[in-house]
Design a protein around this motif. Sequence first.
Motif, PDB file in Angstrom:
ATOM      1  N   ILE A  84       0.854  -1.191   0.000  1.00 51.25           N
ATOM      2  CA  ILE A  84       0.000   0.000   0.000  1.00 51.25           C
ATOM      3  C   ILE A  84       0.886   1.235   0.000  1.00 51.25           C
ATOM      4  O   ILE A  84       1.995   1.204   0.534  1.00 51.25           O
ATOM      5  N   GLY A  85       0.401   2.308  -0.602  1.00 40.38           N
ATOM      6  CA  GLY A  85       1.138   3.560  -0.591  1.00 40.38           C
ATOM      7  C   GLY A  85       1.166   4.295  -1.911  1.00 40.38           C
ATOM      8  O   GLY A  85       1.446   5.495  -1.953  1.00 40.38           O
ATOM      9  N   ASP A 129       7.050  -2.807  -1.125  1.00 34.76           N
ATOM     10  CA  ASP A 129       7.128  -1.371  -1.358  1.00 34.76           C
ATOM     11  C   ASP A 129       6.037  -0.871  -2.291  1.00 34.76           C
ATOM     12  O   ASP A 129       5.692  -1.555  -3.262  1.00 34.76           O
ATOM     13  N   PRO A 130       5.550   0.349  -2.074  1.00 35.87           N
ATOM     14  CA  PRO A 130       4.927   1.080  -3.176  1.00 35.87           C
ATOM     15  C   PRO A 130       6.021   1.436  -4.173  1.00 35.87           C
ATOM     16  O   PRO A 130       7.217   1.392  -3.836  1.00 35.87           O
ATOM     17  N   ARG A 147      10.437   7.849  -0.634  1.00 39.25           N
ATOM     18  CA  ARG A 147      10.355   8.097   0.811  1.00 39.25           C
ATOM     19  C   ARG A 147       9.349   7.147   1.468  1.00 39.25           C
ATOM     20  O   ARG A 147       9.574   6.655   2.576  1.00 39.25           O
ATOM     21  N   TYR A 148       8.241   6.880   0.785  1.00 37.08           N
ATOM     22  CA  TYR A 148       7.233   5.969   1.319  1.00 37.08           C
ATOM     23  C   TYR A 148       7.750   4.530   1.296  1.00 37.08           C
ATOM     24  O   TYR A 148       7.491   3.754   2.223  1.00 37.08           O
ATOM     25  N   ALA A 149       8.479   4.185   0.253  1.00 33.33           N
ATOM     26  CA  ALA A 149       9.079   2.850   0.198  1.00 33.33           C
ATOM     27  C   ALA A 149      10.083   2.657   1.328  1.00 33.33           C
ATOM     28  O   ALA A 149      10.185   1.562   1.902  1.00 33.33           O
ATOM     29  N   ALA A 150      10.813   3.706   1.660  1.00 32.19           N
ATOM     30  CA  ALA A 150      11.772   3.622   2.760  1.00 32.19           C
ATOM     31  C   ALA A 150      11.061   3.359   4.085  1.00 32.19           C
ATOM     32  O   ALA A 150      11.592   2.657   4.962  1.00 32.19           O
ATOM     33  N   VAL A 164       9.730  -7.163   0.339  1.00 27.89           N
ATOM     34  CA  VAL A 164       9.783  -7.311  -1.116  1.00 27.89           C
ATOM     35  C   VAL A 164      10.066  -5.943  -1.717  1.00 27.89           C
ATOM     36  O   VAL A 164       9.227  -5.033  -1.643  1.00 27.89           O
ATOM     37  N   ALA A 165      11.222  -5.791  -2.315  1.00 33.42           N
ATOM     38  CA  ALA A 165      11.674  -4.499  -2.848  1.00 33.42           C
ATOM     39  C   ALA A 165      11.168  -4.330  -4.279  1.00 33.42           C
ATOM     40  O   ALA A 165      11.923  -4.468  -5.250  1.00 33.42           O
ATOM     41  N   THR A 166       9.893  -4.018  -4.423  1.00 33.40           N
ATOM     42  CA  THR A 166       9.298  -3.921  -5.753  1.00 33.40           C
ATOM     43  C   THR A 166       9.885  -2.759  -6.559  1.00 33.40           C
ATOM     44  O   THR A 166      10.047  -2.873  -7.776  1.00 33.40           O
ATOM     45  N   GLN A 167      10.200  -1.646  -5.893  1.00 34.34           N
ATOM     46  CA  GLN A 167      10.800  -0.532  -6.632  1.00 34.34           C
ATOM     47  C   GLN A 167      12.151  -0.931  -7.208  1.00 34.34           C
ATOM     48  O   GLN A 167      12.463  -0.643  -8.362  1.00 34.34           O
TER      49      GLN A 167
END
Length: 207
Positions: A84-85, A129-130, A147-150, A164-167
């Motif tokens: 989410i994000g 991540d988003p 920043r949101y993924a962080a 899960v590091a989608t970015q």
Amino acid sequence: MMFEADQRIVFIGDSITDCGRRDVRAPYGDGYVSLVRAFVTARFPATPLTWVNRGVGGDTVRDLAARWDRDAIGERPDWLVVMIGINDVWRAFMGRPAEAVPLPEYEATLRTLLRRAVEATGCRLLLADPYLIEPDRTDPQRAQSDRYAAVVAGLATELGAPHVATQAAFDEALAVSPASMWADDRIHPGLPGHAVIADAFLRVITG
């Protein structure tokens, strides 16, 4: 593999998770959730699992909070998978700033929801991540998305959850291909883009 036989795997998130699961593509949708389910089933046919998709298109973390008791805790997951994000960020860049969720609110709300789910059900968490399918990290929306993924990466560490590091998965693809190969709007991927997300999940789930 991190999942064990007879466990219940519940995915919750926005349209990237939803992918038509509430209508013509019921019950799993036709995106990464369906792909993850299919490949895990194919690789581990002796490990029966129950898969549940509770994505809803357009959701922010505020919307998750409104349905958390029903769609997360009420599903009694063994594993709760949360991505989410994207909308929390995107709304600020699409002329709907009142619907965007500021970073401190996003972090506080998501932390509270995740802790509540663990306390209520004893579930394990899997956090993704988003992302934004944009190679230019100085692009304002991409910079904000990072920043949101962080925050998600930080919460994964804090809560002892696989991440899960989608970015990063999209960045790997974007290093050798245009963003248009994966999505028309930098947000909603076609099937190959969902395969990028699913592959990132499978790396974590299956090792």
